[in-house]
Design an enzyme around this catalytic site. Structure first.
Site, PDB file in Angstrom:
ATOM      1  N   HIS A 216       0.793  -1.335  -0.081  1.00 17.69           N
ATOM      2  CA  HIS A 216      -0.065   0.070   0.007  1.00 17.69           C
ATOM      3  C   HIS A 216       0.726   1.576  -0.019  1.00 17.69           C
ATOM      4  CE1 HIS A 216      -3.298  -2.618   1.046  1.00 17.69           C
ATOM      5  NE2 HIS A 216      -4.042  -1.923   0.580  1.00 17.69           N
TER       6      HIS A 216
ATOM      7  N   LYS B 186      -1.169   4.963   4.733  1.00 26.11           N
ATOM      8  CA  LYS B 186      -2.194   4.096   5.124  1.00 26.11           C
ATOM      9  C   LYS B 186      -1.742   3.641   6.846  1.00 26.11           C
ATOM     10  CE  LYS B 186      -4.310  -0.342   4.609  1.00 26.11           C
ATOM     11  NZ  LYS B 186      -5.712   0.045   5.049  1.00 26.11           N
TER      12      LYS B 186
HETATM   13  N1  LIG Z   1     -13.196  -0.959   1.644  1.00 28.35           N
HETATM   14  C1  LIG Z   1     -12.412  -0.504   0.698  1.00 28.35           C
HETATM   15  O1  LIG Z   1     -12.678  -0.856  -0.399  1.00 28.35           O
HETATM   16  C2  LIG Z   1     -11.339   0.579   1.194  1.00 28.35           C
HETATM   17  C3  LIG Z   1     -11.178   0.920   2.299  1.00 28.35           C
HETATM   18  N2  LIG Z   1     -10.359   2.075   2.604  1.00 28.35           N
HETATM   19  C4  LIG Z   1     -10.204   2.185   4.015  1.00 28.35           C
HETATM   20  O2  LIG Z   1     -10.922   3.493   4.246  1.00 28.35           O
HETATM   21  C5  LIG Z   1     -10.638   4.050   5.530  1.00 28.35           C
HETATM   22  C6  LIG Z   1     -10.143   5.682   4.769  1.00 28.35           C
HETATM   23  O3  LIG Z   1      -9.145   5.631   3.909  1.00 28.35           O
HETATM   24  P1  LIG Z   1      -8.470   7.022   3.133  1.00 28.35           P
HETATM   25  O4  LIG Z   1      -9.661   7.774   2.600  1.00 28.35           O
HETATM   26  O5  LIG Z   1      -7.361   6.520   2.634  1.00 28.35           O
HETATM   27  O6  LIG Z   1      -8.117   7.687   4.767  1.00 28.35           O
HETATM   28  P2  LIG Z   1      -7.957   9.359   4.969  1.00 28.35           P
HETATM   29  O7  LIG Z   1      -7.182   9.622   5.959  1.00 28.35           O
HETATM   30  O8  LIG Z   1      -7.666   9.838   3.546  1.00 28.35           O
HETATM   31  O9  LIG Z   1      -9.424   9.816   5.051  1.00 28.35           O
HETATM   32  C7  LIG Z   1     -10.141   9.703   6.470  1.00 28.35           C
HETATM   33  C8  LIG Z   1     -11.112  10.830   6.494  1.00 28.35           C
HETATM   34  O10 LIG Z   1     -11.650  10.654   7.647  1.00 28.35           O
HETATM   35  C9  LIG Z   1     -11.704  11.854   8.398  1.00 28.35           C
HETATM   36  N3  LIG Z   1     -12.306  11.270   9.994  1.00 28.35           N
HETATM   37  C10 LIG Z   1     -11.575  11.124  11.029  1.00 28.35           C
HETATM   38  N4  LIG Z   1     -12.431  10.826  12.160  1.00 28.35           N
HETATM   39  C11 LIG Z   1     -13.893  11.283  11.428  1.00 28.35           C
HETATM   40  C12 LIG Z   1     -15.029  11.131  12.008  1.00 28.35           C
HETATM   41  N5  LIG Z   1     -15.387  10.775  13.285  1.00 28.35           N
HETATM   42  N6  LIG Z   1     -16.257  11.323  11.326  1.00 28.35           N
HETATM   43  C13 LIG Z   1     -16.040  11.822   9.977  1.00 28.35           C
HETATM   44  N7  LIG Z   1     -14.899  11.778   9.639  1.00 28.35           N
HETATM   45  C14 LIG Z   1     -13.569  11.503  10.184  1.00 28.35           C
HETATM   46  C15 LIG Z   1     -10.412  12.213   8.366  1.00 28.35           C
HETATM   47  O11 LIG Z   1     -10.206  13.534   8.753  1.00 28.35           O
HETATM   48  P3  LIG Z   1      -8.784  13.724   9.429  1.00 28.35           P
HETATM   49  O12 LIG Z   1      -7.668  13.665   8.572  1.00 28.35           O
HETATM   50  O13 LIG Z   1      -8.987  15.167  10.127  1.00 28.35           O
HETATM   51  O14 LIG Z   1      -8.474  12.717  10.918  1.00 28.35           O
HETATM   52  C16 LIG Z   1     -10.140  12.151   6.990  1.00 28.35           C
HETATM   53  O15 LIG Z   1     -10.598  13.246   6.374  1.00 28.35           O
HETATM   54  C17 LIG Z   1      -9.301   3.326   5.925  1.00 28.35           C
HETATM   55  O16 LIG Z   1      -9.749   2.556   7.036  1.00 28.35           O
HETATM   56  C18 LIG Z   1      -8.862   2.512   4.533  1.00 28.35           C
HETATM   57  O17 LIG Z   1      -8.305   1.441   5.012  1.00 28.35           O
HETATM   58  C19 LIG Z   1      -9.625   2.414   1.725  1.00 28.35           C
HETATM   59  C20 LIG Z   1      -9.619   2.348   0.437  1.00 28.35           C
HETATM   60  C21 LIG Z   1     -10.713   1.350  -0.013  1.00 28.35           C
HETATM   61  O1  LIG Z   2      -6.294   2.107   3.199  1.00 29.38           O
HETATM   62  C1  LIG Z   2      -6.338   1.898   1.814  1.00 29.38           C
HETATM   63  O2  LIG Z   2      -5.785   2.306   0.922  1.00 29.38           O
HETATM   64  C2  LIG Z   2      -6.943   0.528   1.726  1.00 29.38           C
HETATM   65  N1  LIG Z   2      -7.587  -0.133   2.720  1.00 29.38           N
HETATM   66  C3  LIG Z   2      -8.437  -1.279   2.494  1.00 29.38           C
HETATM   67  C4  LIG Z   2      -7.787  -2.407   3.469  1.00 29.38           C
HETATM   68  O3  LIG Z   2      -7.127  -2.035   4.626  1.00 29.38           O
HETATM   69  O4  LIG Z   2      -7.941  -3.495   3.111  1.00 29.38           O
HETATM   70  C5  LIG Z   2      -8.715  -1.484   1.262  1.00 29.38           C
HETATM   71  C6  LIG Z   2      -7.573  -1.433   0.191  1.00 29.38           C
HETATM   72  O5  LIG Z   2      -6.589  -2.289   0.283  1.00 29.38           O
HETATM   73  C7  LIG Z   2      -7.005   0.279   0.254  1.00 29.38           C
END
Ligand SMILES: NC(=O)C1=CN([C@@H]2O[C@H](COP(=O)(O)OP(=O)(O)OC[C@H]3O[C@@H](n4cnc5c(N)ncnc54)[C@H](OP(=O)(O)O)[C@@H]3O)[C@@H](O)[C@H]2O)C=CC1
Ligand SMILES: O=C(O)C1=N[C@H](C(=O)O)C[C@H](O)C1
Length: 246
Positions: free
Chosen positions: A132, A136
Site C-alpha cells: 500500500h 495508510k
Molecule cells: N473498503 C475499501 O474498499 C477501502 C477501504 N479503505 C479504508 O477506508 C479508510 C479511509 O481511507 P482513506 O480515505 O485513505 O483515509 P483518509 O485518512 O484519507 O480519510 C479519512 C477521513 O476521515 C476523516 N475522519 C476522521 N474521523 C472522522 C469522524 N469521526 N467522522 C468523520 N470523518 C472523520 C479524516 O479526517 P482527519 O484527517 O482530519 O482525521 C479524513 O478526512 C481506511 O480505513 C482505509 O483502510 C480505503 C480504500 C478502499
Molecule cells: O487504506 C487503503 O488504501 C485501503 N484499505 C483497505 C484495506 O485495508 O484493505 C482496502 C484497500 O486495500 C485500500
C-alpha cells in the site's frame, strides 16, 4: 427513486472519490459531506451513509446512522468480532436497517478473496503480501486479514495441518503477522495505491493470485452497488461478495 447519500470522511482520499461518484450518478443525491469534527446530526436526511473514516471512529458513526434508521455502507477497516457484535446489537433495535461492511470494494479484490478461498485446500503453504501507499494508518490491511481468515477457514474445513515452516530463529517481523495461522506481510511504498498477492505452494509448483488497484476509482463500482442495494438487505452483511452472489 432517488437515494439520498451522506458521505462520512468526505475530505479523505476515499471520501472525495465517493462524493464524485455519487455526484455523477443520476439516481443518487449527495445530501451531506461530513468529516472529522462535524456534528453528524440527522446526516442531512440521508437514506444511506457511506463511511470511509478511521478505525477509531467508524463504529460510533455506524451506531449513529442505525439509531436514525439510516442504512450504512462502510469501507473503513479495523473491524473485529467484538465490534461487529456491537453493530448486530444496534441493528436488533432497528430491524429494517441494513449495514454493509466490506474491507474492499474493488471487484478484482473481492474475486481474489473468493479464488484464494477456493485454492486454499489444494496447497500445503499459503502466505499473503499486501502492498500500500505509505499514508495508510493500519497494517495489515483489512483485505489481507479477511483473505487470510478465508484461507485459514478453507484449510481447516479440508483438514489441512499447519503449513510447514522450519524457522527456529528470526528477527521480529521477518515472518510477517500471524493471522489465523496464515503469515501476512505488509509493504508500504510511495507510488503504490492498494495491492495484494496471495501465494500458494505445493511440491514442485506455486500459484500466485495478484490484484492491483492503481486508482481509487477502482473502488467506486462496488461502493455504488452497496449504496443501491443496502436498503433492501436488512441486518449486517460483511463482504461485498454477498451482494454479488459469489
Ligand atoms: N473498503 C475499501 O474498499 C477501502 C477501504 N479503505 C479504508 O477506508 C479508510 C479511509 O481511507 P482513506 O480515505 O485513505 O483515509 P483518509 O485518512 O484519507 O480519510 C479519512 C477521513 O476521515 C476523516 N475522519 C476522521 N474521523 C472522522 C469522524 N469521526 N467522522 C468523520 N470523518 C472523520 C479524516 O479526517 P482527519 O484527517 O482530519 O482525521 C479524513 O478526512 C481506511 O480505513 C482505509 O483502510 C480505503 C480504500 C478502499
Ligand atoms: O487504506 C487503503 O488504501 C485501503 N484499505 C483497505 C484495506 O485495508 O484493505 C482496502 C484497500 O486495500 C485500500
Amino acid at each position: 427513486m432517488t437515494i439520498r447519500v451522506a458521505v462520512l470522511g468526505a475530505l479523505g482520499r476515499m471520501g472525495r472519490e465517493v462524493c464524485r461518484a455519487v455526484d455523477n450518478a443520476p439516481d443518487l443525491d449527495l445530501v451531506a459531506q461530513l468529516d472529522a469534527g462535524d456534528d453528524l446530526g440527522d446526516l442531512g436526511g440521508a437514506d444511506v451513509a457511506v463511511d470511509f473514516t478511521v478505525p477509531d471512529a467508524t463504529l460510533g458513526n455506524v451506531q449513529h446512522a442505525i439509531s436514525r434508521g439510516v442504512h450504512a455502507v462502510v469501507g473503513t477497516t479495523g473491524w473485529d468480532e467484538g465490534r461487529l457484535d456491537s453493530v448486530r446489537s444496534a441493528l436488533a433495535a432497528a430491524p429494517g436497517t441494513g449495514v454493509l461492511i466490506a474491507p474492499n470494494f474493488a471487484l478484482g479484490a473481492v474475486l481474489t478473496m473468493k479464488f484464494a478461498a477456493e485454492a486454499a485446500r489444494f496447497y500445503e503453504s499459503a502466505e499473503v503480501v499486501e502492498l500500500h501507499h505509505p499514508n495508510k494508518v493500519d497494517a495489515p490491511s483489512g483485505t489481507a486479514m479477511r483473505t487470510a481468515r478465508m484461507i485459514a477457514e478453507a484449510r481447516r474445513d479440508a483438514g489441512l495441518p499447519a503449513a510447514p515452516d522450519a524457522t527456529e530463529s528470526s528477527m521480529d517481523g521477518a515472518r510477517g503477522a500471524d493471522v489465523d495461522g496464515v503469515p501476512v506481510h505488509a509493504v508500504r511504498l510511495r507510488g503504490l495505491v492498494a495491492h495484494e498477492e496471495v501465494l500458494f505452494g505445493a511440491v514442485g509448483e506455486t500459484l500466485t493470485l495478484r490484484h492491483d488497484s492503481f486508482d481509487r476509482v477502482s473502488f467506486m463500482p462496488g461502493v455504488l452497488i452497496g449504496v443501491r442495494n443496502v436498503g433492501s438487505r436488512p441486518g449486517l452483511t460483511v463482504g461485498l461478495d454477498h451482494y454479488l452472489d459469489l
